[in-house]
Scaffold this active site. Structure first.
Site, PDB file in Angstrom:
ATOM      1  N   TYR A 159       0.953  -1.294   0.067  1.00 60.36           N
ATOM      2  CA  TYR A 159       0.095   0.133  -0.162  1.00 60.36           C
ATOM      3  C   TYR A 159       0.943   1.189   0.064  1.00 60.36           C
ATOM      4  O   TYR A 159       1.835   1.325   0.928  1.00 60.36           O
ATOM      5  CB  TYR A 159      -0.983  -0.089   1.264  1.00 60.36           C
ATOM      6  CG  TYR A 159      -2.225  -0.312   0.772  1.00 60.36           C
ATOM      7  CD1 TYR A 159      -3.080   0.696  -0.052  1.00 60.36           C
ATOM      8  CD2 TYR A 159      -3.045  -1.379   1.020  1.00 60.36           C
ATOM      9  CE1 TYR A 159      -4.325   0.329  -0.412  1.00 60.36           C
ATOM     10  CE2 TYR A 159      -4.236  -1.623   0.825  1.00 60.36           C
ATOM     11  CZ  TYR A 159      -4.863  -0.756  -0.055  1.00 60.36           C
ATOM     12  OH  TYR A 159      -6.053  -0.905  -0.611  1.00 60.36           O
ATOM     13  N   GLU A 171      -0.532   4.764  -0.415  1.00 62.93           N
ATOM     14  CA  GLU A 171      -1.467   5.819  -0.790  1.00 62.93           C
ATOM     15  C   GLU A 171      -0.578   7.034  -0.389  1.00 62.93           C
ATOM     16  O   GLU A 171      -0.025   7.171   0.393  1.00 62.93           O
ATOM     17  CB  GLU A 171      -2.670   5.757   0.102  1.00 62.93           C
ATOM     18  CG  GLU A 171      -3.777   4.744  -0.357  1.00 62.93           C
ATOM     19  CD  GLU A 171      -5.026   4.547   0.642  1.00 62.93           C
ATOM     20  OE1 GLU A 171      -4.928   5.055   1.507  1.00 62.93           O
ATOM     21  OE2 GLU A 171      -5.794   4.155   0.209  1.00 62.93           O
ATOM     22  N   ASP A 229      -6.185  13.935 -25.170  1.00 60.17           N
ATOM     23  CA  ASP A 229      -6.075  12.753 -24.741  1.00 60.17           C
ATOM     24  C   ASP A 229      -5.395  11.828 -25.919  1.00 60.17           C
ATOM     25  O   ASP A 229      -5.826  11.209 -26.792  1.00 60.17           O
ATOM     26  CB  ASP A 229      -7.457  12.152 -24.730  1.00 60.17           C
ATOM     27  CG  ASP A 229      -7.664  10.541 -24.056  1.00 60.17           C
ATOM     28  OD1 ASP A 229      -6.539  10.011 -24.232  1.00 60.17           O
ATOM     29  OD2 ASP A 229      -8.778  10.135 -23.847  1.00 60.17           O
ATOM     30  N   THR A 282      -3.025   6.825 -21.996  1.00 62.22           N
ATOM     31  CA  THR A 282      -2.733   5.230 -21.410  1.00 62.22           C
ATOM     32  C   THR A 282      -1.390   4.904 -21.701  1.00 62.22           C
ATOM     33  O   THR A 282      -0.652   5.658 -22.539  1.00 62.22           O
ATOM     34  CB  THR A 282      -3.601   4.034 -22.323  1.00 62.22           C
ATOM     35  OG1 THR A 282      -3.091   4.128 -23.738  1.00 62.22           O
ATOM     36  CG2 THR A 282      -5.173   4.313 -22.471  1.00 62.22           C
ATOM     37  N   LYS A 288      -0.788   1.241 -25.076  1.00 62.69           N
ATOM     38  CA  LYS A 288      -1.137   1.370 -26.580  1.00 62.69           C
ATOM     39  C   LYS A 288      -0.034   1.429 -27.285  1.00 62.69           C
ATOM     40  O   LYS A 288       0.926   0.621 -27.156  1.00 62.69           O
ATOM     41  CB  LYS A 288      -2.163   2.092 -26.898  1.00 62.69           C
ATOM     42  CG  LYS A 288      -3.521   1.774 -26.221  1.00 62.69           C
ATOM     43  CD  LYS A 288      -4.670   2.633 -26.441  1.00 62.69           C
ATOM     44  CE  LYS A 288      -6.032   2.227 -25.578  1.00 62.69           C
ATOM     45  NZ  LYS A 288      -7.056   3.288 -25.715  1.00 62.69           N
ATOM     46  N   ARG A 293      -0.315  -1.847 -18.718  1.00 67.78           N
ATOM     47  CA  ARG A 293      -2.023  -1.270 -18.724  1.00 67.78           C
ATOM     48  C   ARG A 293      -2.004  -0.426 -17.735  1.00 67.78           C
ATOM     49  O   ARG A 293      -2.183  -0.825 -16.648  1.00 67.78           O
ATOM     50  CB  ARG A 293      -3.058  -2.548 -18.711  1.00 67.78           C
ATOM     51  CG  ARG A 293      -4.339  -2.339 -18.792  1.00 67.78           C
ATOM     52  CD  ARG A 293      -5.092  -3.469 -19.108  1.00 67.78           C
ATOM     53  NE  ARG A 293      -4.874  -4.086 -20.471  1.00 67.78           N
ATOM     54  CZ  ARG A 293      -5.180  -3.762 -21.624  1.00 67.78           C
ATOM     55  NH1 ARG A 293      -5.984  -2.662 -21.566  1.00 67.78           N
ATOM     56  NH2 ARG A 293      -4.664  -4.201 -22.679  1.00 67.78           N
TER      57      ARG A 293
HETATM   58  C1  LIG Z   1      -7.953   3.691 -24.903  1.00 67.48           C
HETATM   59  C2  LIG Z   1      -8.524   5.163 -24.821  1.00 67.48           C
HETATM   60  C3  LIG Z   1      -8.955   5.538 -23.445  1.00 67.48           C
HETATM   61  C4  LIG Z   1      -9.221   4.655 -22.143  1.00 67.48           C
HETATM   62  O1  LIG Z   1      -8.198   3.601 -21.958  1.00 67.48           O
HETATM   63  P1  LIG Z   1      -8.546   2.640 -20.874  1.00 67.48           P
HETATM   64  O2  LIG Z   1      -7.221   2.195 -20.295  1.00 67.48           O
HETATM   65  O3  LIG Z   1      -9.387   1.443 -21.646  1.00 67.48           O
HETATM   66  O4  LIG Z   1      -9.348   3.212 -19.663  1.00 67.48           O
HETATM   67  C5  LIG Z   1      -9.050   6.814 -23.178  1.00 67.48           C
HETATM   68  N1  LIG Z   1      -8.869   7.782 -24.254  1.00 67.48           N
HETATM   69  C6  LIG Z   1      -8.938   7.137 -25.667  1.00 67.48           C
HETATM   70  C7  LIG Z   1      -9.020   8.297 -26.481  1.00 67.48           C
HETATM   71  C8  LIG Z   1      -8.668   5.901 -25.875  1.00 67.48           C
HETATM   72  O5  LIG Z   1      -8.262   5.581 -27.114  1.00 67.48           O
END
Ligand SMILES: *Cc1c(COP(=O)(O)O)cnc(C)c1O
Length: 436
Positions: free
Chosen positions: A73, A75, A219, A245, A248, A254
């Site tokens: 933990y 936090e 994003d 994220t 990707k 993840r």
């Molecule tokens: C994949 C994605 C997310 C979210 O990712 P998670 O890890 O699945 O919650 C947020 N914004 C965009 C544009 C994405 O393509």
């Protein structure tokens, strides 16, 4: 780590790895889970992964994510924890934050969000009050559900105004976005998408945000690796806040992350991640993020990202030459959205996804802009090259992949075609092992 000589089982082989050790260990403790993991490894090894949001992490990232750090933990933040024993957790989080800042050229990074959607929750809470207006691209046009979908957190607690793509070019129409922004006077404008294949003009978005006194959030969940390596322009210094994220194109574990150059916003973001929306951070994942960011800072990762885009362009060109229409006319990044109707008016995304899966090609159906078919059927496929590029496929292999795609989709679901392609792909995959 034990060397092969020290290993008591004597099961060492030239390809012996920590992954084999893991399966052997689990096999003795929990054969059911061991079998499931072995099955998944074999599935990844023997199929072609074309889901644009997926990748294959290095063994170093994978095993850091499965390490002792999961036991703790922590936090709070480095130097300000609510639990004792955080010496090495502080070091891991500092390292991850510093590498993230170096990678993206920004002043502040919060590496605690459990995923991309959680990063967006924290960013929304930091940048807006409930009931404020956010302007974004809806999911049906390529946006993400966390940008304002009615059933999501974002659409539940905030007013959402939409912009869309130019219906004829399927590109972002900045003049139109500016017009809508003037009309709805949003508190926040979001750019960055899940199914947009062209370059985003972050400077233009910032100019629009400034015109209406809004904040800009980029994003970059999909294109993070490309942004970090200059293969796609950086959202800095234009976006007030950048969310992403880490799993990707960035090829980490993840997870999610929030970045900014603004000290005041950074403090707000930290508070909204913890205690605002999360409890204890996933320290094993944060350690793995540090490893992945370290990998991404090396020159090989830039070459990798360049190859991802070259591969996408090669795949796109071959599909176009076979009569498929690509939304927005092609790709500048790692993904493309294929309109299947141009090749065959009856072909649906759902059928194509199913036929391809049994042929050893994994991808997802995806609505195309103004898709007349419902979301569970669709007229499109989203294809991406990050995972295949990690395995070492290059342009010549992309032509091969396009041929398989077309053979399966052209066969209208013929079982013998799928079986033949499945066999060919299994064989082909032997030459392109997963990272291990
Ligand atoms: C994949 C994605 C997310 C979210 O990712 P998670 O890890 O699945 O919650 C947020 N914004 C965009 C544009 C994405 O393509």
């Amino acid at each position: 780590m034990q060397t092969a000589k020290e290993r008591p089982s004597g099961a060492a082989s030239p390809s012996h790895s920590m992954s084999d050790d893991l399966l052997a260990l689990l096999g003795g403790v929990d054969p059911q889970v061991s079998q499931i993991l072995a099955g998944e490894r074999e599935r990844q090894e023997s199929t072609l992964e074309l889901i644009a949001s997926e990748n294959h992490v290095s063994a170093a990232v994978m095993h850091a994510a499965g390490s002792w750090m999961t036991n703790k933990y922590a936090e709070g933040y480095p130097g300000k924890r609510y639990y004792g024993g955080c010496e090495f957790h502080d070091q891991a989080e500092e390292l991850a934050r510093n590498r993230a800042k170096q990678l993206f050229g920004c002043a502040y990074a919060n590496v605690q969000p459990h995923c991309g959607a959680n990063a967006n929750i924290a960013a929304f809470m930091a940048l807006m009050n409930p009931g404020d207006t956010v302007l974004s691209l809806p999911i049906k046009s390529g946006g993400h559900l966390s940008h304002g979908l009615k059933v999501n957190f974002s659409g539940t607690f905030y007013k959402v105004a939409d912009y869309s793509l130019d219906p004829s070019t399927e590109l972002l129409d900045y003049d139109e976005i500016e017009r809508i922004a003037r009309e709805c006077q949003p508190k926040l404008i979001i750019c960055g998408y899940s199914a947009y294949s062209r370059t985003i003009d972050f400077a233009r978005f910032r100019a629009i945000a400034d015109t209406v006194g809004a904040l800009l959030m980029a994003d970059i969940a999909h294109i993070a690796g490309l942004c970090a390596t200059g293969v796609h322009p950086s959202p800095f210094p234009f976006a007030h806040v950048v969310t992403t994220t880490t799993h990707k194109t960035l090829r980490g574990p993840r997870g999610g992350m929030v970045m900014t150059n603004d000290e005041e916003l950074a403090t707000k973001v930290d508070r909204k991640v913890f205690p605002g929306s999360q409890g204890g951070p996933l320290m094993h994942i944060i350690a793995a993020k540090a490893v992945a960011f370290g990998e991404a800072l090396r020159p090989e990762f830039t070459s990798y990202c360049q190859q991802v885009v070259k591969n996408a362009k090669a795949l796109a060109a071959e599909l176009q030459s076979r009569g498929y229409r690509l939304c927005a006319g092609g790709t500048d990044n790692h993904l493309m959205l294929v309109d299947l109707r141009a090749r065959n008016a009856d072909l649906t995304g759902a059928d194509a996804e199913k036929w391809l899966e049994r042929s050893g090609i994994i991808c997802n159906k995806n609505g195309i802009p103004n898709d007349p078919r419902p979301p569970m059927v669709t007229s499109g496929l989203r294809l991406g090259t990050p995972a295949l590029t990690t395995r070492g496929l290059r342009e010549p292999q992309m032509t091969r992949v396009a041929t398989w795609l077309d053979e399966v989709m052209g066969s209208k679901g013929d079982a013998s075609t799928s079986a033949r392609v499945r066999g060919e792909i299994k064989e082909f995959c032997r030459d392109f092992p997963l990272p291990h």
